[in-house]
Motif scaffolding. Structure first.
Motif, PDB file in Angstrom:
ATOM      1  N   VAL A 239      41.532  46.347  34.912  1.00 38.98           N
ATOM      2  CA  VAL A 239      40.297  46.144  35.875  1.00 38.98           C
ATOM      3  C   VAL A 239      40.650  44.979  36.601  1.00 38.98           C
ATOM      4  N   ILE A 240      40.813  45.042  37.929  1.00 40.04           N
ATOM      5  CA  ILE A 240      41.027  43.684  38.785  1.00 40.04           C
ATOM      6  C   ILE A 240      39.627  43.044  39.007  1.00 40.04           C
ATOM      7  N   GLN A 241      39.572  41.910  38.331  1.00 36.43           N
ATOM      8  CA  GLN A 241      38.042  41.185  38.463  1.00 36.43           C
ATOM      9  C   GLN A 241      38.388  39.759  38.810  1.00 36.43           C
ATOM     10  N   PRO A 242      37.724  39.417  39.955  1.00 35.12           N
ATOM     11  CA  PRO A 242      37.854  37.997  40.228  1.00 35.12           C
ATOM     12  C   PRO A 242      37.219  36.836  39.545  1.00 35.12           C
ATOM     13  N   PRO A 243      37.578  35.883  39.533  1.00 38.87           N
ATOM     14  CA  PRO A 243      36.735  34.866  38.656  1.00 38.87           C
ATOM     15  C   PRO A 243      35.026  34.492  39.470  1.00 38.87           C
ATOM     16  N   SER A 244      35.273  34.696  40.553  1.00 40.30           N
ATOM     17  CA  SER A 244      34.103  34.574  41.401  1.00 40.30           C
ATOM     18  C   SER A 244      33.493  35.929  41.453  1.00 40.30           C
ATOM     19  N   GLN A 245      31.893  35.754  41.315  1.00 39.31           N
ATOM     20  CA  GLN A 245      31.329  37.248  41.425  1.00 39.31           C
ATOM     21  C   GLN A 245      30.923  37.814  42.981  1.00 39.31           C
ATOM     22  N   LYS A 246      31.845  37.598  43.726  1.00 42.19           N
ATOM     23  CA  LYS A 246      31.601  37.614  45.253  1.00 42.19           C
ATOM     24  C   LYS A 246      32.725  38.817  45.583  1.00 42.19           C
ATOM     25  N   MET A 247      32.155  39.638  46.587  1.00 37.92           N
ATOM     26  CA  MET A 247      33.243  40.781  47.120  1.00 37.92           C
ATOM     27  C   MET A 247      34.268  40.189  47.652  1.00 37.92           C
ATOM     28  N   GLY A 248      34.219  39.274  48.525  1.00 39.81           N
ATOM     29  CA  GLY A 248      35.395  38.656  49.333  1.00 39.81           C
ATOM     30  C   GLY A 248      36.274  38.236  48.352  1.00 39.81           C
ATOM     31  N   ALA A 249      35.974  37.701  47.107  1.00 34.43           N
ATOM     32  CA  ALA A 249      37.016  37.310  45.937  1.00 34.43           C
ATOM     33  C   ALA A 249      37.451  38.541  45.363  1.00 34.43           C
ATOM     34  N   MET A 250      36.844  39.660  45.304  1.00 30.63           N
ATOM     35  CA  MET A 250      37.488  40.951  44.531  1.00 30.63           C
ATOM     36  C   MET A 250      38.453  41.245  45.795  1.00 30.63           C
ATOM     37  N   VAL A 251      38.208  41.273  47.005  1.00 21.14           N
ATOM     38  CA  VAL A 251      39.344  41.637  47.795  1.00 21.14           C
ATOM     39  C   VAL A 251      40.604  40.829  47.850  1.00 21.14           C
ATOM     40  N   VAL A 252      40.371  39.598  47.774  1.00 19.34           N
ATOM     41  CA  VAL A 252      41.479  38.726  47.383  1.00 19.34           C
ATOM     42  C   VAL A 252      42.286  38.942  46.117  1.00 19.34           C
ATOM     43  N   ALA A 253      41.608  39.317  45.294  1.00 22.24           N
ATOM     44  CA  ALA A 253      42.237  39.717  43.707  1.00 22.24           C
ATOM     45  C   ALA A 253      42.966  40.880  44.014  1.00 22.24           C
ATOM     46  N   LEU A 254      42.312  41.955  44.574  1.00 22.39           N
ATOM     47  CA  LEU A 254      43.096  43.115  44.797  1.00 22.39           C
ATOM     48  C   LEU A 254      44.345  42.940  45.555  1.00 22.39           C
ATOM     49  N   ASP A 255      44.345  42.151  46.352  1.00 22.13           N
ATOM     50  CA  ASP A 255      45.448  41.865  47.578  1.00 22.13           C
ATOM     51  C   ASP A 255      46.472  41.197  46.625  1.00 22.13           C
ATOM     52  N   GLN A 256      46.219  40.229  45.923  1.00 17.11           N
ATOM     53  CA  GLN A 256      47.282  39.392  45.136  1.00 17.11           C
ATOM     54  C   GLN A 256      47.857  40.518  44.021  1.00 17.11           C
ATOM     55  N   TYR A 257      47.028  41.474  43.568  1.00 11.65           N
ATOM     56  CA  TYR A 257      47.613  42.469  42.283  1.00 11.65           C
ATOM     57  C   TYR A 257      48.539  43.432  43.234  1.00 11.65           C
ATOM     58  N   PHE A 258      48.165  43.903  44.469  1.00 10.58           N
ATOM     59  CA  PHE A 258      49.207  44.761  44.835  1.00 10.58           C
ATOM     60  C   PHE A 258      50.291  43.896  45.441  1.00 10.58           C
ATOM     61  N   GLN A 259      50.221  42.756  45.823  1.00 12.59           N
ATOM     62  CA  GLN A 259      51.588  42.041  46.193  1.00 12.59           C
ATOM     63  C   GLN A 259      52.499  41.662  44.933  1.00 12.59           C
ATOM     64  N   ALA A 260      51.820  41.579  43.858  1.00 11.80           N
ATOM     65  CA  ALA A 260      52.517  41.481  42.564  1.00 11.80           C
ATOM     66  C   ALA A 260      53.203  42.849  42.037  1.00 11.80           C
TER      67      ALA A 260
END
Length: 264
Positions: A239-260
């Motif tokens: 489960v991709i979960q950002p350290p910050s509980q905000k939707m913008g942070a979730m997008v960043v985390a998902l972006d980084q996951y797909f880049q990796a």
């Protein structure tokens, strides 16, 4: 290049969906929307009773579990002419607060909580609350009547008054079925959740198919520890979960996951 370019993302959230749509589109993703939260429902008579109880009775601790709950009670107080008195009563009462949205609501009305969680969960907050051994406790419940939380507080409080400012009506059955079908057919690259309720509503439709898809080639993403834990508890391994509980942070985390993981 963004890891989200060319990706199709399913959104289970209803609130603030336009904001997250905009962020994802700027990253090159396509979004499909399946609101699973359900319609928010309030009961005016119960709200007024809760507001008056908090104002006119003494509590040793008030526990607020959601920002929506706090805001709903504040609005009810305003509607019946008690807003200032309600906030004054809160200011005189030690407050325990779960989640950043609840803390944001308290900040807006000028109140600093006595106790806060470390990880966004009620378990952590209840552990801290029980060590204070309050006398009378005002407990704002989640959408559902959480008897476990109430029972834990009753062990260390002389009395627990429960307030349920809102409930969620079930989402449209066709919407839930449609998202489950999309996941079964692997027609999206990821599915984003912003609340435990969204996860529960989807799993109730076809848990095995949802878990299978998310453990295959559909990536699950969640805002908040509670939301992520609901996915883990169902058997979803990643489960991709950002350290910050905000939707913008979730997008960043998902972006980084797909880049990796470009082949995911």
């Amino acid at each position: 290049m963004s890891g989200l370019t060319g990706r199709t993302i399913a959104l289970a959230a209803e609130r603030r969906s336009e904001e997250i749509n905009t962020i994802l589109h700027k990253k090159g993703a396509t979004t499909v929307h399946y609101p699973l939260q359900g319609k928010l429902s309030t009961h005016e008579d119960a709200l007024i009773k809760d507001v008056e109880t908090l104002i006119f009775e003494r509590f040793d601790l008030a526990v607020f579990t959601t920002g929506i709950g706090g805001r709903t009670l504040t609005k009810a107080a305003k509607d019946c002419g008690y807003e200032e008195t309600f906030i004054q009563a809160l200011a005189k009462t030690p407050i325990a607060s779960r989640g950043y949205k609840t803390r944001h609501w308290l900040t807006e009305i000028g109140i600093e909580p006595l106790l806060t969680d470390e990880d966004g969960t009620m378990e952590d907050l209840i552990d801290k609350t029980c060590t204070t051994r309050p006398g009378r406790t005002f407990l704002q419940l989640y959408n559902q009547d959480d008897t476990t939380i109430t029972q834990q507080l009753e062990k260390t409080s002389t009395e627990v008054y429960t307030s349920q400012p809102y409930t969620y009506e079930p989402p449209e059955e066709a919407v839930v079925t449609a998202l489950a079908d999309v996941l079964r057919k692997r027609q999206v690259d990821a599915v984003m959740f912003t609340s435990k309720k969204q996860v529960e509503n989807l799993l109730a439709e076809d848990e095995s198919a949802v878990v299978s898809a998310c453990n295959d080639n559909v990536t699950a993403a969640a805002v908040g520890t509670v939301t992520a834990q609901a996915l883990f508890d169902a058997g979803i391994q990643t489960v991709i979960q950002p350290p910050s509980q905000k939707m913008g942070a979730m997008v960043v985390a998902l972006d980084q996951y797909f880049q990796a993981n470009p082949k995911t």
